[in-house]
Write a protein that holds these residues in place. Structure first.
Motif, short mmCIF file in Angstrom:
data_model
loop_
_atom_site.label_atom_id
_atom_site.label_comp_id
_atom_site.label_asym_id
_atom_site.label_seq_id
_atom_site.Cartn_x
_atom_site.Cartn_y
_atom_site.Cartn_z
N MET A 1 0.85 -1.20 0.00
CA MET A 1 0.00 0.00 0.00
C MET A 1 0.88 1.25 0.00
O MET A 1 1.89 1.30 0.71
N SER A 2 0.48 2.25 -0.77
CA SER A 2 1.22 3.50 -0.79
C SER A 2 0.76 4.39 0.36
O SER A 2 -0.32 4.98 0.32
N ALA A 3 1.59 4.47 1.41
CA ALA A 3 1.22 5.23 2.60
C ALA A 3 1.31 6.73 2.38
O ALA A 3 0.87 7.52 3.21
N THR A 4 1.89 7.15 1.26
CA THR A 4 2.09 8.58 1.03
C THR A 4 1.08 9.16 0.04
O THR A 4 1.16 10.34 -0.29
N ARG A 5 0.13 8.35 -0.43
CA ARG A 5 -0.82 8.83 -1.44
C ARG A 5 -2.21 8.95 -0.85
O ARG A 5 -2.69 8.04 -0.19
N LEU A 23 -6.43 19.58 5.52
CA LEU A 23 -5.86 18.64 6.48
C LEU A 23 -4.35 18.85 6.57
O LEU A 23 -3.67 18.88 5.53
N PRO A 24 -3.80 18.98 7.76
CA PRO A 24 -2.35 19.22 7.89
C PRO A 24 -1.50 18.18 7.19
O PRO A 24 -0.48 18.51 6.57
N GLU A 25 -1.90 16.91 7.24
CA GLU A 25 -1.09 15.86 6.65
C GLU A 25 -1.07 15.90 5.13
O GLU A 25 -0.22 15.26 4.48
N ALA A 26 -2.01 16.65 4.52
CA ALA A 26 -2.05 16.72 3.06
C ALA A 26 -0.78 17.33 2.49
O ALA A 26 -0.39 17.03 1.35
N ALA A 27 -0.11 18.18 3.27
CA ALA A 27 1.11 18.83 2.80
C ALA A 27 2.24 17.84 2.57
O ALA A 27 3.20 18.13 1.83
N THR A 28 2.16 16.68 3.19
CA THR A 28 3.23 15.68 3.08
C THR A 28 2.79 14.45 2.29
O THR A 28 3.48 13.44 2.29
N ARG A 29 1.64 14.52 1.63
CA ARG A 29 1.13 13.40 0.85
C ARG A 29 1.09 13.74 -0.63
O ARG A 29 0.99 14.91 -1.02
N GLU A 30 1.15 12.71 -1.46
CA GLU A 30 0.90 12.88 -2.88
C GLU A 30 -0.61 12.81 -3.08
O GLU A 30 -1.24 11.80 -2.78
N LEU A 31 -1.20 13.89 -3.58
CA LEU A 31 -2.65 13.97 -3.75
C LEU A 31 -3.00 13.56 -5.18
O LEU A 31 -2.56 14.19 -6.14
N VAL A 32 -3.81 12.50 -5.28
CA VAL A 32 -4.07 11.88 -6.58
C VAL A 32 -5.55 12.05 -6.94
O VAL A 32 -6.43 11.48 -6.27
N PRO A 33 -5.87 12.82 -7.99
CA PRO A 33 -7.28 12.97 -8.39
C PRO A 33 -7.80 11.72 -9.07
O PRO A 33 -7.10 11.08 -9.85
N MET A 34 -9.05 11.37 -8.76
CA MET A 34 -9.70 10.20 -9.36
C MET A 34 -10.97 10.67 -10.07
O MET A 34 -11.54 11.70 -9.74
N VAL A 35 -11.43 9.85 -11.02
CA VAL A 35 -12.53 10.29 -11.89
C VAL A 35 -13.89 10.22 -11.22
O VAL A 35 -14.85 10.81 -11.71
N SER A 36 -14.00 9.49 -10.11
CA SER A 36 -15.31 9.32 -9.47
C SER A 36 -15.11 8.92 -8.02
O SER A 36 -14.00 8.54 -7.60
N VAL A 44 -8.26 2.95 -2.43
CA VAL A 44 -7.92 2.55 -1.06
C VAL A 44 -8.06 1.04 -0.91
O VAL A 44 -7.19 0.37 -0.32
N ARG A 45 -9.12 0.48 -1.45
CA ARG A 45 -9.34 -0.96 -1.32
C ARG A 45 -8.22 -1.78 -1.95
O ARG A 45 -7.82 -2.82 -1.43
N ASN A 46 -7.70 -1.32 -3.10
CA ASN A 46 -6.68 -2.11 -3.79
C ASN A 46 -5.26 -1.70 -3.45
O ASN A 46 -4.30 -2.22 -4.04
N GLY A 47 -5.11 -0.78 -2.48
CA GLY A 47 -3.77 -0.43 -2.01
C GLY A 47 -3.07 0.66 -2.80
O GLY A 47 -1.90 0.96 -2.51
#
Length: 311
Positions: A1-5, A23-36, A44-47
Motif C-alpha cells: 500500500m502507498s502510505a504517502t498517497r 488537512l495538515p497531513e495533506a502537505a506531506t502526501r501525494e494527492l491523486v485525483p480520481m474520476v469518481s 484505497v481498497r486495492n492499495g
C-alpha cells in the motif's frame, strides 16, 4: 500500500481537493485525483492509496448517494476524519462569453439543487447536463462541449476560464461534509466530541421494523445526526439505512446500541468513530440522565451484586 498517497474526487480544482488541502497531513502526501467517488474508494481498497477524501453530505440535499452506496457495499472501509467546507459557486465560461450566449451548463449533480433557483432566474431554458465533478464540468467547458459550468471560482485559472458570475448559492451558509476514508483499523481515541457512522440493514418489511432499530439508539440516549434510506438492490422494499450518531463506539451507550442493532438486524456495517468537525468537547450538550458511562457501570455492578445475592 502507498502510505504517502491520498486519493480524492477529481480532477484538479474540485471542492474535494480544497477540503483535502485543509488537512495538515495533506502537505506531506501525494494527492491523486480520481474520476469518481467509486474510483477514489477503490484506490484505497486495492492499495493504490492510503486514504481517500470524498463528499458524503451537503446541507441542501442531504447524503451523497454515490458515497453512501459505496461505503455500504464492497470490501469494508472506515471513516477516520471529516471536513466541513462552505460552498459557493461561480459560473465559469470561456473568455468572451456573455450570459446571453449560454445555452448549456454543467456541474456535478449535487450542485444542481444548490443553484436551481438562480438558474431559473438568470438562465431560464438553459439545458443542464451532469458531470462527474464540478471541476470536470469546467474541463468540459474548456474543451467547448458546454457553454458554462458551476464550480468553485478557484477552478477558473486551472482550466483557462473566467468567472462570469460569483457567489452563487440558493441557500445561505451551504456546506458540504467530506470524509477521509481508509482501510479498517482501530478507531482513534474518543475526544468527547465524536460521531459514529454505521449502515443498518432492515430485516422483515413489516410495521414497526424501522422503529425497532431506532429504539436501540433512543432508549440509550444516543442522538442521531443523519439517517438516510438506500435501496439494497435486492428488490422493491429492501432497504438499508446510513446512520450518523453522536458519540464514540467506546462510549457505553453507543457500544450497547450497536450490540442491540446487531442482535435484531440481519447486517450492520460499522463505518467508524471519529472527531466531529468544528465541534469541541465543551460545545457538546449534557448527556441524558442515566446514559453516561458511569451510569452504565453502576447498573452493571448492581446486576452483578443481585446475581450474587449481595442486594
Amino acid at each position: 500500500m502507498s502510505a504517502t498517497r491520498y486519493a480524492y474526487l477529481g480532477p484538479e480544482g474540485t471542492f474535494t481537493e480544497v477540503a483535502l488541502r485543509t488537512l495538515p497531513e495533506a502537505a506531506t502526501r501525494e494527492l491523486v485525483p480520481m474520476v469518481s467517488v467509486p474510483a477514489a474508494l477503490d484506490a484505497v481498497r486495492n492499495g493504490e492509496a492510503a486514504a481517500a477524501l470524498v463528499p458524503i453530505e451537503n446541507s441542501v440535499e442531504g447524503g451523497i448517494t454515490a458515497t453512501l452506496d459505496e461505503l455500504a457495499g464492497g470490501d469494508p472501509l472506515m471513516i477516520y476524519r471529516e471536513v466541513l467546507l462552505s460552498i459557493t459557486f461561480a459560473l465559469l465560461v470561456r473568455p468572451g462569453t456573455k450570459l446571453s450566449d449560454i445555452k448549456t451548463v454543467t456541474a456535478h449533480p449535487a450542485a444542481q439543487p444548490q443553484v436551481r433557483n438562480w438558474m431559473a432566474t438568470h438562465l431560464p431554458g438553459v439545458l443542464w447536463e451532469s458531470a462527474a465533478s464540478n471541476a470536470d464540468g469546467a474541463r468540459l467547458v474548456q474543451e467547448g462541449r458546454y457553454d458554462a459550468a458551476f464550480a468553485g471560482e478557484f477552478a477558473a485559472a486551472t482550466y483557462g476560464l473566467e468567472p462570469l458570475v460569483t457567489e452563487i448559492h440558493d441557500a445561505e451558509n451551504a456546506q458540504t461534509r467530506f470524509v477521509l476514508v481508509g482501510r479498517p483499523a482501530r478507531p482513534s481515541a474518543p475526544t468527547g466530541a465524536d460521531k459514529t457512522s454505521v449502515v443498518i440493514w432492515l430485516g422483515d418489511d413489516r410495521p414497526g421494523a424501522l422503529l425497532e432499530l431506532l429504539q436501540e439508539f433512543a432508549v440509550r440516549g444516543v442522538n442521531l445526526m443523519l439517517i438516510q434510506s438506500r435501496p439494497t438492490g435486492e428488490g422493491i422494499g429492501n432497504y438499508c439505512f446510513a446512520v450518523d450518531a453522536e458519540g464514540h463506539i467506546s462510549d457505553r451507550r453507543v457500544g450497547e446500541a450497536l450490540m442491540g442493532l446487531k442482535r435484531i438486524s440481519p447486517k450492520v456495517r460499522f463505518l467508524g468513530s471519529y472527531p466531529r468537525a468544528g465541534v469541541s468537547p465543551d460545545e457538546v450538550g449534557p448527556l441524558r440522565e442515566g446514559t453516561s458511562d458511569a451510569a452504565f457501570t453502576e447498573a452493571s455492578d448492581w446486576l452483578a451484586r443481585s446475581q450474587d445475592g449481595r442486594i
